[in-house]
Motif scaffolding. Sequence first.
Motif, PDB file in Angstrom:
ATOM      1  N   ASN A  96      -2.176   1.160   2.676  1.00 29.13           N
ATOM      2  CA  ASN A  96      -1.269   1.517   1.565  1.00 29.13           C
ATOM      3  C   ASN A  96      -1.387   3.000   1.200  1.00 29.13           C
ATOM      4  OD1 ASN A  96      -0.652  -1.291   1.284  1.00 29.13           O
ATOM      5  ND2 ASN A  96      -2.512  -1.549   0.073  1.00 29.13           N
ATOM      6  N   SER A  97      -1.503   3.861   2.218  1.00 31.14           N
ATOM      7  CA  SER A  97      -1.680   5.302   1.977  1.00 31.14           C
ATOM      8  C   SER A  97      -0.522   5.879   1.170  1.00 31.14           C
ATOM      9  CB  SER A  97      -1.771   6.060   3.308  1.00 31.14           C
ATOM     10  OG  SER A  97      -2.957   5.739   3.981  1.00 31.14           O
ATOM     11  N   HIS A  98      -0.863   6.806   0.270  1.00 34.06           N
ATOM     12  CA  HIS A  98       0.154   7.506  -0.525  1.00 34.06           C
ATOM     13  C   HIS A  98       0.824   8.553   0.373  1.00 34.06           C
ATOM     14  CE1 HIS A  98       2.046   9.824  -3.704  1.00 34.06           C
ATOM     15  NE2 HIS A  98       1.681   8.907  -4.583  1.00 34.06           N
ATOM     16  N   PRO A  99       2.152   8.672   0.346  1.00 31.99           N
ATOM     17  CA  PRO A  99       2.813   9.627   1.247  1.00 31.99           C
ATOM     18  C   PRO A  99       2.599  11.100   0.896  1.00 31.99           C
ATOM     19  CG  PRO A  99       4.424   8.487  -0.142  1.00 31.99           C
ATOM     20  CD  PRO A  99       3.103   7.848  -0.401  1.00 31.99           C
ATOM     21  N   GLU A 100       2.088  11.387  -0.328  1.00 25.48           N
ATOM     22  CA  GLU A 100       1.934  12.788  -0.739  1.00 25.48           C
ATOM     23  C   GLU A 100       0.528  13.151  -1.213  1.00 25.48           C
ATOM     24  OE1 GLU A 100       4.918  13.356  -3.689  1.00 25.48           O
ATOM     25  OE2 GLU A 100       6.575  12.953  -2.311  1.00 25.48           O
ATOM     26  N   ASP A 101      -0.183  12.222  -1.828  1.00 25.86           N
ATOM     27  CA  ASP A 101      -1.505  12.496  -2.383  1.00 25.86           C
ATOM     28  C   ASP A 101      -2.582  12.347  -1.308  1.00 25.86           C
ATOM     29  OD1 ASP A 101      -3.904  12.615  -3.742  1.00 25.86           O
ATOM     30  OD2 ASP A 101      -3.233  11.406  -5.439  1.00 25.86           O
ATOM     31  N   GLY A 102      -3.191  13.462  -0.919  1.00 29.16           N
ATOM     32  CA  GLY A 102      -4.200  13.457   0.143  1.00 29.16           C
ATOM     33  C   GLY A 102      -5.401  12.587  -0.151  1.00 29.16           C
ATOM     34  N   ASP A 103      -5.769  12.453  -1.443  1.00 27.44           N
ATOM     35  CA  ASP A 103      -6.925  11.636  -1.823  1.00 27.44           C
ATOM     36  C   ASP A 103      -6.686  10.151  -1.592  1.00 27.44           C
ATOM     37  OD1 ASP A 103      -8.366  13.829  -2.544  1.00 27.44           O
ATOM     38  OD2 ASP A 103      -7.845  13.719  -4.685  1.00 27.44           O
ATOM     39  N   LEU A 104      -5.415   9.764  -1.491  1.00 22.94           N
ATOM     40  CA  LEU A 104      -5.076   8.348  -1.335  1.00 22.94           C
ATOM     41  C   LEU A 104      -4.536   8.052   0.059  1.00 22.94           C
ATOM     42  CD1 LEU A 104      -3.370   7.747  -4.803  1.00 22.94           C
ATOM     43  CD2 LEU A 104      -5.663   7.074  -4.119  1.00 22.94           C
ATOM     44  N   MET A 105      -4.840   8.937   1.018  1.00 24.97           N
ATOM     45  CA  MET A 105      -4.400   8.753   2.403  1.00 24.97           C
ATOM     46  C   MET A 105      -5.572   8.350   3.286  1.00 24.97           C
ATOM     47  SD  MET A 105      -2.022  12.090   3.152  1.00 24.97           S
ATOM     48  CE  MET A 105      -0.438  12.368   2.338  1.00 24.97           C
ATOM     49  N   SER A 106      -5.281   7.570   4.305  1.00 24.22           N
ATOM     50  CA  SER A 106      -6.301   7.312   5.322  1.00 24.22           C
ATOM     51  C   SER A 106      -6.456   8.592   6.157  1.00 24.22           C
ATOM     52  CB  SER A 106      -5.875   6.147   6.219  1.00 24.22           C
ATOM     53  OG  SER A 106      -4.723   6.494   6.959  1.00 24.22           O
ATOM     54  N   ASP A 107      -7.555   8.714   6.894  1.00 27.06           N
ATOM     55  CA  ASP A 107      -7.801   9.924   7.688  1.00 27.06           C
ATOM     56  C   ASP A 107      -6.686  10.169   8.702  1.00 27.06           C
ATOM     57  OD1 ASP A 107     -10.108  10.405   6.310  1.00 27.06           O
ATOM     58  OD2 ASP A 107     -11.433   9.453   7.776  1.00 27.06           O
ATOM     59  N   GLU A 108      -6.202   9.081   9.308  1.00 26.17           N
ATOM     60  CA  GLU A 108      -5.146   9.211  10.329  1.00 26.17           C
ATOM     61  C   GLU A 108      -3.854   9.751   9.714  1.00 26.17           C
ATOM     62  OE1 GLU A 108      -2.658   6.315  13.384  1.00 26.17           O
ATOM     63  OE2 GLU A 108      -4.547   5.591  12.527  1.00 26.17           O
ATOM     64  N   VAL A 109      -3.460   9.203   8.552  1.00 26.32           N
ATOM     65  CA  VAL A 109      -2.236   9.651   7.878  1.00 26.32           C
ATOM     66  C   VAL A 109      -2.390  11.101   7.423  1.00 26.32           C
ATOM     67  CG1 VAL A 109      -0.785   9.317   5.824  1.00 26.32           C
ATOM     68  CG2 VAL A 109      -1.492   7.341   7.178  1.00 26.32           C
ATOM     69  N   GLY A 141     -23.477   3.079  15.687  1.00 27.96           N
ATOM     70  CA  GLY A 141     -23.264   4.527  15.746  1.00 27.96           C
ATOM     71  C   GLY A 141     -21.821   4.958  15.560  1.00 27.96           C
ATOM     72  N   ILE A 142     -20.893   3.985  15.420  1.00 33.05           N
ATOM     73  CA  ILE A 142     -19.486   4.324  15.186  1.00 33.05           C
ATOM     74  C   ILE A 142     -19.198   4.150  13.694  1.00 33.05           C
ATOM     75  CG2 ILE A 142     -17.086   3.698  15.694  1.00 33.05           C
ATOM     76  CD1 ILE A 142     -18.135   2.604  18.386  1.00 33.05           C
ATOM     77  N   SER A 143     -18.576   5.147  13.103  1.00 32.18           N
ATOM     78  CA  SER A 143     -18.315   5.111  11.653  1.00 32.18           C
ATOM     79  C   SER A 143     -16.820   5.297  11.380  1.00 32.18           C
ATOM     80  CB  SER A 143     -19.121   6.218  10.964  1.00 32.18           C
ATOM     81  OG  SER A 143     -18.840   6.229   9.580  1.00 32.18           O
ATOM     82  N   ILE A 144     -16.272   4.432  10.541  1.00 33.50           N
ATOM     83  CA  ILE A 144     -14.866   4.530  10.131  1.00 33.50           C
ATOM     84  C   ILE A 144     -14.810   4.406   8.619  1.00 33.50           C
ATOM     85  CG2 ILE A 144     -12.632   3.337  10.146  1.00 33.50           C
ATOM     86  CD1 ILE A 144     -13.105   2.628  13.030  1.00 33.50           C
ATOM     87  N   ARG A 145     -13.996   5.233   7.981  1.00 32.92           N
ATOM     88  CA  ARG A 145     -13.844   5.109   6.536  1.00 32.92           C
ATOM     89  C   ARG A 145     -12.356   5.120   6.179  1.00 32.92           C
ATOM     90  NH1 ARG A 145     -14.520  10.274   2.743  1.00 32.92           N
ATOM     91  NH2 ARG A 145     -12.773  11.450   3.579  1.00 32.92           N
ATOM     92  N   HIS A 146     -12.057   4.507   5.051  1.00 30.90           N
ATOM     93  CA  HIS A 146     -10.671   4.507   4.574  1.00 30.90           C
ATOM     94  C   HIS A 146     -10.681   4.470   3.041  1.00 30.90           C
ATOM     95  CE1 HIS A 146     -10.628   0.263   3.303  1.00 30.90           C
ATOM     96  NE2 HIS A 146     -11.320   0.006   4.397  1.00 30.90           N
ATOM     97  N   PRO A 147      -9.589   4.914   2.403  1.00 31.10           N
ATOM     98  CA  PRO A 147      -9.552   4.888   0.935  1.00 31.10           C
ATOM     99  C   PRO A 147      -9.580   3.458   0.420  1.00 31.10           C
ATOM    100  CG  PRO A 147      -7.385   5.472   1.817  1.00 31.10           C
ATOM    101  CD  PRO A 147      -8.346   5.452   2.978  1.00 31.10           C
ATOM    102  N   ALA A 148     -10.315   3.236  -0.652  1.00 27.84           N
ATOM    103  CA  ALA A 148     -10.392   1.901  -1.265  1.00 27.84           C
ATOM    104  C   ALA A 148     -10.446   2.072  -2.778  1.00 27.84           C
ATOM    105  CB  ALA A 148     -11.619   1.148  -0.755  1.00 27.84           C
ATOM    106  N   ARG A 149      -9.333   2.530  -3.327  1.00 26.51           N
ATOM    107  CA  ARG A 149      -9.252   2.710  -4.785  1.00 26.51           C
ATOM    108  C   ARG A 149      -8.494   1.538  -5.370  1.00 26.51           C
ATOM    109  NH1 ARG A 149      -8.588   9.097  -6.238  1.00 26.51           N
ATOM    110  NH2 ARG A 149     -10.369   9.781  -5.007  1.00 26.51           N
TER     111      ARG A 149
END
Length: 370
Positions: A76-89, A181-189
């Motif tokens: 559910n990444s925000h289209p404009e707010d960088g803090d609410l985007m996944s790394d890929e977006v 050893g593999i790390s993935i993160r995503h926004p979770a607000r």
Amino acid sequence: MSLTAAAPSTKRRPVFPFTAIVGQEEMKLALLLNTIDPYIGGVMIMGDRGTGKSTTIRALADVLPEIDVVANDPFNSHPEDGDLMSDEVRQQAQQGISLPVAQKKVPMVDLPLGATEDRVCGTIDIEKALSEGVKAFEPGLLAKANRGILYVDEVNLLDDHLVDVLLDSAASGWNTVEREGISIRHPARFVLVGSGNPEEGELRPQLLDRFGMHAEIRTVKEPKLRVEIVEQRAEFDRNPEDFVSKNQQEQEELQQKIVKAQNLLPSVNLDYDLRVKISQVCSELDVDGLRGDIVTNRAAKAIAALEGRQEVTVDDIRRVITLCLRHRLRKDPLESIDSGYKVEKVFSRVFGLEMVEDTANTNGVRTGVR
């Protein structure tokens, strides 16, 4: 004679309207304030069984306005707010790639009691990551809840380790999954909402403190109100569409009120003298840390914004301070005084107000000051 199967209905199941819920004003206020300012830190709702906790939370998610998201993004990444985007977006946005935008209802995610850590946090396909060199990630419930509401019923029965994971994500706004050893993160607000029955066990104090607000609800005692609640529910069950339609205007008005409050919130002012008195109340109650001060400040601003004002009043603080502090007091097993009453008493003294003695509201809780 040949029979053809009817196509499955894609129509959304009607939800009991938030504006039609009778009583439980304390719980409804706490939930509304958290949707206006998610940084308040969520709500813990403790009370008797069958008092409409789950109904109210689902109704709140339904009344909230739709949000803009990046289409087909699992977070559910925000289209404009960088803090609410996944790394890929975010990478795509930085490269100037046009992001497709869609609108969707605010997500409301139920966390089942038996959920595993993988189900909550998501999983990494190690084999695919090693053989193909890509980070193959299967999102969990925290990904679905981003920018929405995560509801944990019977949170006091949830495994302590899972509660820690939830609270860490709620506090940081990110979920990190690490495997081999593999790390993935995503926004979770998300707005974390927990509910439970105190008879079935208490939350650990350090976990309880992480919830911004604590609403206590009781079974409604007044017979006329009980009848009204039963009749409302029966009418909804008979014809949900008609009942929802009847409350549509009030629902839309509340939705507009929430949007206006969210926009007004940054310009709401809390006078320095009032902030000092809030901290004095926290100090006299021997509240550990500064979370109580911060949450009370935020909640007082949110309630002013909800009512369309830019200045916080003493009455605003009165209406939220018990919700923000009652669960942060040190428990004395020999003390019979209700923690909410204790907060009201100190608040009255610090702010120079008169206590109202022993009047009970519809929640069966003492009312405050005048």
